[in-house]
Design a protein around this motif. Structure first.
Motif, PDB file in Angstrom:
ATOM      1  N   GLU A   1      -4.969   3.633 -11.130  1.00  0.00           N
ATOM      2  CA  GLU A   1      -4.867   5.070 -10.842  1.00  0.00           C
ATOM      3  C   GLU A   1      -6.004   5.839 -11.508  1.00  0.00           C
ATOM      4  O   GLU A   1      -6.630   6.713 -10.893  1.00  0.00           O
ATOM      5  N   ILE A   2      -6.300   5.495 -12.749  1.00  0.00           N
ATOM      6  CA  ILE A   2      -7.385   6.169 -13.474  1.00  0.00           C
ATOM      7  C   ILE A   2      -8.724   5.902 -12.780  1.00  0.00           C
ATOM      8  O   ILE A   2      -9.577   6.799 -12.685  1.00  0.00           O
ATOM      9  N   LYS A   3      -8.906   4.672 -12.293  1.00  0.00           N
ATOM     10  CA  LYS A   3     -10.148   4.335 -11.580  1.00  0.00           C
ATOM     11  C   LYS A   3     -10.291   5.178 -10.318  1.00  0.00           C
ATOM     12  O   LYS A   3     -11.385   5.650  -9.981  1.00  0.00           O
ATOM     13  N   LYS A   4      -9.168   5.396  -9.614  1.00  0.00           N
ATOM     14  CA  LYS A   4      -9.204   6.228  -8.400  1.00  0.00           C
ATOM     15  C   LYS A   4      -9.599   7.660  -8.745  1.00  0.00           C
ATOM     16  O   LYS A   4     -10.420   8.280  -8.052  1.00  0.00           O
ATOM     17  N   TYR A   5      -9.059   8.185  -9.821  1.00  0.00           N
ATOM     18  CA  TYR A   5      -9.404   9.543 -10.236  1.00  0.00           C
ATOM     19  C   TYR A   5     -10.881   9.643 -10.659  1.00  0.00           C
ATOM     20  O   TYR A   5     -11.533  10.664 -10.448  1.00  0.00           O
TER      21      TYR A   5
ATOM     22  N   PHE B   1     -13.602  12.206  -9.249  1.00  0.00           N
ATOM     23  CA  PHE B   1     -14.318  13.049 -10.217  1.00  0.00           C
ATOM     24  C   PHE B   1     -15.826  12.889 -10.062  1.00  0.00           C
ATOM     25  O   PHE B   1     -16.574  13.878 -10.062  1.00  0.00           O
ATOM     26  N   SER B   2     -16.312  11.662  -9.896  1.00  0.00           N
ATOM     27  CA  SER B   2     -17.752  11.403  -9.772  1.00  0.00           C
ATOM     28  C   SER B   2     -18.318  12.038  -8.503  1.00  0.00           C
ATOM     29  O   SER B   2     -19.442  12.563  -8.505  1.00  0.00           O
TER      30      SER B   2
ATOM     31  N   ALA C   1      -3.805  21.550 -17.582  1.00  0.00           N
ATOM     32  CA  ALA C   1      -4.858  20.535 -17.665  1.00  0.00           C
ATOM     33  C   ALA C   1      -6.053  21.019 -18.481  1.00  0.00           C
ATOM     34  O   ALA C   1      -6.696  20.233 -19.181  1.00  0.00           O
ATOM     35  N   ASP C   2      -6.357  22.319 -18.402  1.00  0.00           N
ATOM     36  CA  ASP C   2      -7.518  22.872 -19.107  1.00  0.00           C
ATOM     37  C   ASP C   2      -7.148  23.100 -20.577  1.00  0.00           C
ATOM     38  O   ASP C   2      -6.952  24.229 -21.031  1.00  0.00           O
ATOM     39  N   ILE C   3      -7.078  22.030 -21.316  1.00  0.00           N
ATOM     40  CA  ILE C   3      -6.559  22.078 -22.685  1.00  0.00           C
ATOM     41  C   ILE C   3      -7.431  22.913 -23.610  1.00  0.00           C
ATOM     42  O   ILE C   3      -6.932  23.637 -24.484  1.00  0.00           O
ATOM     43  N   ASP C   4      -8.761  22.838 -23.442  1.00  0.00           N
ATOM     44  CA  ASP C   4      -9.645  23.602 -24.325  1.00  0.00           C
ATOM     45  C   ASP C   4      -9.928  25.017 -23.826  1.00  0.00           C
ATOM     46  O   ASP C   4     -10.742  25.739 -24.399  1.00  0.00           O
ATOM     47  N   ASP C   5      -9.284  25.408 -22.727  1.00  0.00           N
ATOM     48  CA  ASP C   5      -9.348  26.784 -22.209  1.00  0.00           C
ATOM     49  C   ASP C   5     -10.783  27.254 -21.920  1.00  0.00           C
ATOM     50  O   ASP C   5     -11.122  28.421 -22.140  1.00  0.00           O
ATOM     51  N   ASP C   6     -11.603  26.367 -21.373  1.00  0.00           N
ATOM     52  CA  ASP C   6     -12.960  26.791 -21.005  1.00  0.00           C
ATOM     53  C   ASP C   6     -13.116  26.965 -19.499  1.00  0.00           C
ATOM     54  O   ASP C   6     -14.220  27.144 -18.985  1.00  0.00           O
ATOM     55  N   ASP C   7     -11.997  26.927 -18.745  1.00  0.00           N
ATOM     56  CA  ASP C   7     -11.968  27.083 -17.291  1.00  0.00           C
ATOM     57  C   ASP C   7     -12.765  25.980 -16.586  1.00  0.00           C
ATOM     58  O   ASP C   7     -13.241  26.168 -15.472  1.00  0.00           O
ATOM     59  N   LYS C   8     -12.897  24.844 -17.250  1.00  0.00           N
ATOM     60  CA  LYS C   8     -13.510  23.658 -16.661  1.00  0.00           C
ATOM     61  C   LYS C   8     -12.691  22.442 -17.082  1.00  0.00           C
ATOM     62  O   LYS C   8     -11.935  22.494 -18.054  1.00  0.00           O
ATOM     63  N   LEU C   9     -12.851  21.358 -16.339  1.00  0.00           N
ATOM     64  CA  LEU C   9     -12.114  20.141 -16.643  1.00  0.00           C
ATOM     65  C   LEU C   9     -13.083  18.998 -16.914  1.00  0.00           C
ATOM     66  O   LEU C   9     -13.959  18.715 -16.080  1.00  0.00           O
ATOM     67  N   ASP C  10     -12.942  18.372 -18.083  1.00  0.00           N
ATOM     68  CA  ASP C  10     -13.652  17.104 -18.269  1.00  0.00           C
ATOM     69  C   ASP C  10     -12.805  16.022 -17.614  1.00  0.00           C
ATOM     70  O   ASP C  10     -11.753  16.297 -17.018  1.00  0.00           O
ATOM     71  N   PHE C  11     -13.238  14.747 -17.719  1.00  0.00           N
ATOM     72  CA  PHE C  11     -12.529  13.708 -16.970  1.00  0.00           C
ATOM     73  C   PHE C  11     -11.084  13.545 -17.438  1.00  0.00           C
ATOM     74  O   PHE C  11     -10.171  13.383 -16.618  1.00  0.00           O
ATOM     75  N   GLU C  12     -10.838  13.596 -18.727  1.00  0.00           N
ATOM     76  CA  GLU C  12      -9.470  13.440 -19.233  1.00  0.00           C
ATOM     77  C   GLU C  12      -8.574  14.568 -18.717  1.00  0.00           C
ATOM     78  O   GLU C  12      -7.421  14.341 -18.337  1.00  0.00           O
ATOM     79  N   GLU C  13      -9.102  15.779 -18.713  1.00  0.00           N
ATOM     80  CA  GLU C  13      -8.334  16.917 -18.193  1.00  0.00           C
ATOM     81  C   GLU C  13      -8.157  16.806 -16.683  1.00  0.00           C
ATOM     82  O   GLU C  13      -7.109  17.189 -16.133  1.00  0.00           O
ATOM     83  N   PHE C  14      -9.172  16.282 -15.998  1.00  0.00           N
ATOM     84  CA  PHE C  14      -9.093  16.098 -14.548  1.00  0.00           C
ATOM     85  C   PHE C  14      -7.990  15.111 -14.188  1.00  0.00           C
ATOM     86  O   PHE C  14      -7.267  15.297 -13.197  1.00  0.00           O
ATOM     87  N   VAL C  15      -7.853  14.050 -14.984  1.00  0.00           N
ATOM     88  CA  VAL C  15      -6.781  13.076 -14.759  1.00  0.00           C
ATOM     89  C   VAL C  15      -5.414  13.749 -14.855  1.00  0.00           C
ATOM     90  O   VAL C  15      -4.519  13.509 -14.033  1.00  0.00           O
TER      91      VAL C  15
ATOM     92  N   CYS D   1      -4.731  16.900 -14.320  1.00  0.00           N
ATOM     93  CA  CYS D   1      -4.592  17.778 -13.150  1.00  0.00           C
ATOM     94  C   CYS D   1      -4.190  16.980 -11.914  1.00  0.00           C
ATOM     95  O   CYS D   1      -3.257  17.344 -11.199  1.00  0.00           O
ATOM     96  N   MET D   2      -4.895  15.861 -11.654  1.00  0.00           N
ATOM     97  CA  MET D   2      -4.606  15.050 -10.469  1.00  0.00           C
ATOM     98  C   MET D   2      -3.204  14.446 -10.526  1.00  0.00           C
ATOM     99  O   MET D   2      -2.481  14.422  -9.526  1.00  0.00           O
ATOM    100  N   ARG D   3      -2.823  13.969 -11.711  1.00  0.00           N
ATOM    101  CA  ARG D   3      -1.504  13.328 -11.817  1.00  0.00           C
ATOM    102  C   ARG D   3      -0.385  14.322 -11.543  1.00  0.00           C
ATOM    103  O   ARG D   3       0.588  14.023 -10.831  1.00  0.00           O
ATOM    104  N   LEU D   4      -0.493  15.523 -12.096  1.00  0.00           N
ATOM    105  CA  LEU D   4       0.545  16.533 -11.869  1.00  0.00           C
ATOM    106  C   LEU D   4       0.595  16.942 -10.397  1.00  0.00           C
ATOM    107  O   LEU D   4       1.679  17.166  -9.837  1.00  0.00           O
ATOM    108  N   ILE D   5      -0.566  17.054  -9.762  1.00  0.00           N
ATOM    109  CA  ILE D   5      -0.600  17.408  -8.335  1.00  0.00           C
ATOM    110  C   ILE D   5       0.089  16.333  -7.506  1.00  0.00           C
ATOM    111  O   ILE D   5       0.939  16.629  -6.651  1.00  0.00           O
TER     112      ILE D   5
END
Length: 368
Positions: free
Chosen positions: A8-12, A16-17, A52-66, A68-72
């Protein structure tokens, strides 16, 4: 709830890439096509993005993107019924654990410091600036043949402007300003619809169950019903209203009438109009063959109305005992009302075809 698997992580990571991250982060615009294709309400998507945006910078790094995708996907697959208030421990990456703990503590402190108060109520006053803004929204909406607005025509542009409202908010506001459950509404109720939803979006105002009395009178004013499931009242006049003899003071107040001494021209003109209406109605009936939900008795009811009207006119013209003038203006208004019903029928048919087409397209998108 199943945990994250390597596959699943590989798919995300592949997703992301392909979004072409900058400095190992993607912004909201880059992710928005994925969010839109999920078909989830904007209010749900906003909550997922916030978690998902844990650091509140209105952007997602890969860990945050994972995250977001999982919850969706959990919401789409109904693994969860609603977005959690806080991230479950198993979904928090180790590098973000401290940030998550600080955010939870900060939120708890803010909630403790804030006095508890009831959600705001809708303020129905519309300033000139509000009206200008709402008019621009209406100008971007499609209208029915009579210039009115359907639920779909209003909802589509509002969803793109008000990100904090969901489908349930749209339905509640529509029921509020359209108590007669008409297929489309006029400009004034449409403005109230937008005004109510804007406050729901901006300040979280609670959509009320009833309108203030003055506004209720505005949206409940007498108008032709275009809802084919509603019972139409007959427009046929059984008897002519008595006409008083004119005096000098009353001549200016009486409606324009035509004497019965020469009714043939008026009758012929009305017969022509009735024939045109009948042709239009027959054409609408043929178009409805692919929409089995429309009962034929609804079509017959409109035809019965104007056939009865024509019979009344002929009786008035042929009766030797009738020496009072016929108020052609009133009769013409009846005909215009019937014509509006036929136009409303055509609008209803068109809307149903559009809904059917949208459903077919959505089904096809899921099948691929």
């Amino acid at each position: 709830m199943p945990r994250l698997e390597d596959l699943e992580i590989k798919k995300y990571w592949n997703i992301f890439s392909n979004l072409k991250p900058v400095d190992n982060k993607v912004d909201h615009d880059q992710v928005s096509p994925i969010l839109y294709n999920s078909k989830l309400d904007s209010s749900i998507l906003n909550k997922i993005w916030f978690l998902a945006d844990i650091d509140d910078d209105d952007k997602l790094d890969f860990e945050e993107f994972v995250i977001c995708m999982r919850l969706i996907f959990d919401m789409i697959n109904k693994n969860i019924e609603e977005v959690p208030e806080e991230l479950p421990a198993w979904l928090i990456p180790g590098s973000k654990a401290k940030l998550v703990k600080e955010r939870v503590e900060r939120k708890q402190k803010e909630n403790a410091d804030l006095p508890k108060k009831e959600p705001p109520k809708v303020d129905w006053y519309m300033s000139p600036q509000d009206l200008t803004q709402y008019q621009k929204i209406l100008d971007s909406c499609g209208t029915a043949t009579d210039g009115s607005f359907t639920f779909a025509a209003l909802s589509i542009p509002l969803k793109s402007k008000f990100f904090n409202i969901g489908s349930s908010d749209l339905s509640k506001a529509w029921d509020l300003i359209n108590p007669k459950n008409l297929a489309s509404i006029d400009k004034d109720p449409a403005l109230l619809f937008i005004h109510c939803l804007r406050q729901r979006n901006d300040i979280g105002a609670i959509i009320p169950f009833e309108l203030p009395t003055a506004l209720a009178e505005t949206v409940n004013k007498q108008q032709i019903k275009y809802d084919l499931n509603a019972t139409q009242s007959s427009s046929t006049r059984a008897t002519a209203a008595p006409v008083e003899k004119k005096t000098e003071s009353s001549q200016q107040k009486q409606p324009t009438t035509v004497s019965n001494t020469n009714p043939d021209t008026e009758i012929k003109a009305l017969e022509t109009k009735l024939h045109n209406l009948d042709s239009k109605l027959t054409d609408s009936s043929k178009k409805s063959t692919d929409l089995s939900s429309i009962p034929s008795e609804k079509l017959d009811l409109i035809r019965e109305q104007y056939e009865g009207l024509l019979e009344y006119l002929l009786n008035q013209a042929s009766s030797p005992a009738n020496n009072s003038p016929v108020d052609v203006r009133v009769v013409t208004e009846d005909l215009d009302n019937i014509e509006q019903q036929v136009n409303g029928l055509e609008t209803y048919l068109q809307n149903k075809k559009q809904e059917l087409q949208s459903l077919n397209e959505e089904i096809q998108s899921y099948s691929h």
